[in-house]
Design an enzyme around this catalytic site. Structure first.
Site, PDB file in Angstrom:
ATOM      1  N   TRP A 116       3.750  -3.401  -1.963  1.00 48.24           N
ATOM      2  CA  TRP A 116       2.373  -3.920  -1.980  1.00 48.24           C
ATOM      3  C   TRP A 116       2.325  -5.280  -2.654  1.00 48.24           C
ATOM      4  O   TRP A 116       1.607  -6.185  -2.202  1.00 48.24           O
ATOM      5  CB  TRP A 116       1.430  -2.928  -2.652  1.00 48.24           C
ATOM      6  CG  TRP A 116       1.428  -1.595  -1.961  1.00 48.24           C
ATOM      7  CD1 TRP A 116       1.731  -0.387  -2.510  1.00 48.24           C
ATOM      8  CD2 TRP A 116       1.139  -1.333  -0.575  1.00 48.24           C
ATOM      9  NE1 TRP A 116       1.645   0.601  -1.556  1.00 48.24           N
ATOM     10  CE2 TRP A 116       1.292   0.057  -0.372  1.00 48.24           C
ATOM     11  CE3 TRP A 116       0.778  -2.140   0.513  1.00 48.24           C
ATOM     12  CZ2 TRP A 116       1.087   0.655   0.877  1.00 48.24           C
ATOM     13  CZ3 TRP A 116       0.575  -1.540   1.754  1.00 48.24           C
ATOM     14  CH2 TRP A 116       0.728  -0.164   1.917  1.00 48.24           C
TER      15      TRP A 116
ATOM     16  N   ASP B  91      -4.107  -5.604  -8.627  1.00 49.60           N
ATOM     17  CA  ASP B  91      -4.272  -4.580  -7.598  1.00 49.60           C
ATOM     18  C   ASP B  91      -4.106  -3.238  -8.304  1.00 49.60           C
ATOM     19  O   ASP B  91      -3.002  -2.861  -8.670  1.00 49.60           O
ATOM     20  CB  ASP B  91      -3.214  -4.776  -6.500  1.00 49.60           C
ATOM     21  CG  ASP B  91      -3.184  -3.610  -5.501  1.00 49.60           C
ATOM     22  OD1 ASP B  91      -4.038  -2.707  -5.588  1.00 49.60           O
ATOM     23  OD2 ASP B  91      -2.284  -3.624  -4.639  1.00 49.60           O
TER      24      ASP B  91
ATOM     25  N   LYS C 283      -6.977   6.238  -3.046  1.00 48.74           N
ATOM     26  CA  LYS C 283      -5.964   6.837  -3.914  1.00 48.74           C
ATOM     27  C   LYS C 283      -6.583   7.547  -5.118  1.00 48.74           C
ATOM     28  O   LYS C 283      -5.978   8.448  -5.653  1.00 48.74           O
ATOM     29  CB  LYS C 283      -4.975   5.781  -4.379  1.00 48.74           C
ATOM     30  CG  LYS C 283      -4.453   4.920  -3.226  1.00 48.74           C
ATOM     31  CD  LYS C 283      -3.042   5.187  -2.849  1.00 48.74           C
ATOM     32  CE  LYS C 283      -2.639   4.542  -1.534  1.00 48.74           C
ATOM     33  NZ  LYS C 283      -2.658   3.094  -1.508  1.00 48.74           N
TER      34      LYS C 283
HETATM   35  C1  LIG Z   1      -2.049   1.925  -0.729  1.00 48.12           C
HETATM   36  C2  LIG Z   1      -1.950   0.676  -1.487  1.00 48.12           C
HETATM   37  C3  LIG Z   1      -2.294  -0.565  -0.920  1.00 48.12           C
HETATM   38  C4  LIG Z   1      -2.706  -0.723   0.531  1.00 48.12           C
HETATM   39  O1  LIG Z   1      -3.963  -0.262   0.743  1.00 48.12           O
HETATM   40  P1  LIG Z   1      -4.691  -0.350   2.170  1.00 48.12           P
HETATM   41  O2  LIG Z   1      -6.036   0.191   1.840  1.00 48.12           O
HETATM   42  O3  LIG Z   1      -3.900   0.500   3.111  1.00 48.12           O
HETATM   43  O4  LIG Z   1      -4.717  -1.745   2.606  1.00 48.12           O
HETATM   44  C5  LIG Z   1      -2.230  -1.677  -1.728  1.00 48.12           C
HETATM   45  N1  LIG Z   1      -1.824  -1.603  -3.005  1.00 48.12           N
HETATM   46  C6  LIG Z   1      -1.479  -0.436  -3.579  1.00 48.12           C
HETATM   47  C7  LIG Z   1      -1.033  -0.413  -5.004  1.00 48.12           C
HETATM   48  C8  LIG Z   1      -1.519   0.734  -2.837  1.00 48.12           C
HETATM   49  O5  LIG Z   1      -1.174   1.905  -3.401  1.00 48.12           O
END
Ligand SMILES: *Cc1c(COP(=O)(O)O)cnc(C)c1O
Length: 362
Positions: free
Chosen positions: A107, A174, A198
């Protein structure tokens, strides 16, 4: 708030993932008949008073639960955290400027790639040399970067920052896979963003929580859809927001508040993580994947030392009602994701299976 309902399956999915069972029930009810209105939440205008109230409440709870400073803004947009990778340089990188990045996995790399399209993305710390099985430390962030971006929890590899990096420039994170799992000092960040699926709700909405004073410094003319200030000025209603995901996020945050907020969540999450990591370390047929001090409380990655035992192990955990622990293809082995809504009993069920399997195969 209804009484605690236990899930039928021990769902360790990495995302989309388990949410509180009562949230599923409340959401299902709202699809059929929202608050006795005779209408489904799926068929009412996002400009209607009841939904405007949902959006207001969700935005307020989002800030309240993290103790965000009053002047911070929060919006919920589509596009996933992956669109966030693009929103960061659009909104924070000066034209001809640069963003500093920590590279801690898939990511983080995608975030770097988006920034490279708009300017200079410089990697100041990386754990790529060991397939991202640790958190890089001791690096310094250049003073002339427009921001420093990192990923607080690396969902695929199972690493997590225990202490956040210090930065002389605005900090952007993020936080997709550990948002609301522990207290955070929001004032340290120019922006925190997170895909909902998540720890916060269903897929389809991404939260951006930011200091509006950090915006408007790039010299770039933004498309209104890419402009966080525009979305904030329109109270996250510039265009049709992800109505149902936002509603389910509201229910999930209400559940979290009712259960003691992020401080209590951190304690529950630590108890779950301790239970599982103790088993991984105690049982000689298993092995953790990451550096111990960087182990994620959200996603625990582990291997069977003898991978030939995997089919037999798989059969056993499936028979115990466990779901979603196969590791990501880039790591292999197993990954147990233990987000806020996963009960301790589910981790105990997994540990019981591991113990029994170790006894038979040790
Ligand atoms: C799952 C995830 C993403 C991607 O998320 P999307 O909603 O599929 O774009 C980005 N960063 C982290 C840390 C993730 O766990």
């Amino acid at each position: 708030m209804p009484v605690e309902i236990k899930p039928k399956v021990h769902n360790f999915s990495a995302g989309p993932c388990v949410l509180p069972q009562q949230v599923f029930q409340q959401a299902a009810q709202a699809v059929l008949d929202w608050d006795g209105s005779g209408l489904s939440i799926l068929e009412v205008s996002h400009r209607s008073k009841p939904f405007v109230e949902v959006m207001e409440k969700t935005r307020a709870l989002a800030k309240e639960l993290l103790g965000a400073p009053d002047h911070y803004q929060v919006v919920f947009l589509g596009g996933g955290a992956s669109m966030g990778f693009h929103m960061v340089p659009q909104n924070f990188m000066k034209v001809g400027g640069k963003g500093a990045y920590a590279n801690t996995g898939t990511w983080a790399k995608r975030a770097i790639k988006e920034a490279q399209l708009l300017g200079n993305a410089t990697v100041v710390g990386s754990s790529e040399d060991k397939n991202f099985n640790y958190i890089p430390k001791g690096f310094s962030v250049p003073n002339d970067a427009d921001y420093f971006h990192f990923t607080s929890n690396n969902t695929i590899y199972g690493t997590q920052y225990k202490a956040f990096p210090k930065s002389p420039v605005p900090l952007i994170c993020d936080m997709s896979s550990d948002i609301y799992s522990r207290p955070v000092n929001v004032a340290d960040f120019a922006m925190i963003y997170a895909g909902a699926q998540k720890n916060m709700g269903p897929a389809g909405a991404t939260m951006y929580l930011f200091d509006p004073n950090a915006l408007g410094k790039t010299g770039r003319t933004l498309s209104p859809m890419m402009d966080l200030a525009n979305h904030a000025a329109k109270e996250s209603m510039y265009n049709t927001p992800p109505v149902f995901p936002v509603y389910v996020i509201m229910l999930t945050l209400e559940w979290l508040k009712h259960n003691g907020g992020v401080a209590a969540a951190e304690k529950r999450n630590q108890a779950k993580a301790d239970l599982l990591y103790n088993a991984i370390d105690r049982l000689p047929i298993f092995q953790g994947v990451t550096a111990k001090e960087d182990r994620s409380a959200m996603n625990a990655t582990f291997l069977l030392k003898n991978s030939a035992l995997e089919p037999a192990f798989d059969e056993q955990w499936k028979a115990a009602g466990i779901s979603g622990i196969r590791g990501h293809r880039s790591v292999g082995g197993y990954r147990a994701s233990m987000y806020n809504a996963l009960p301790l009993e589910s981790v105990q069920a997994l540990v019981d299976v591991m113990e029994e399997f170790a006894k038979k195969n040790g």
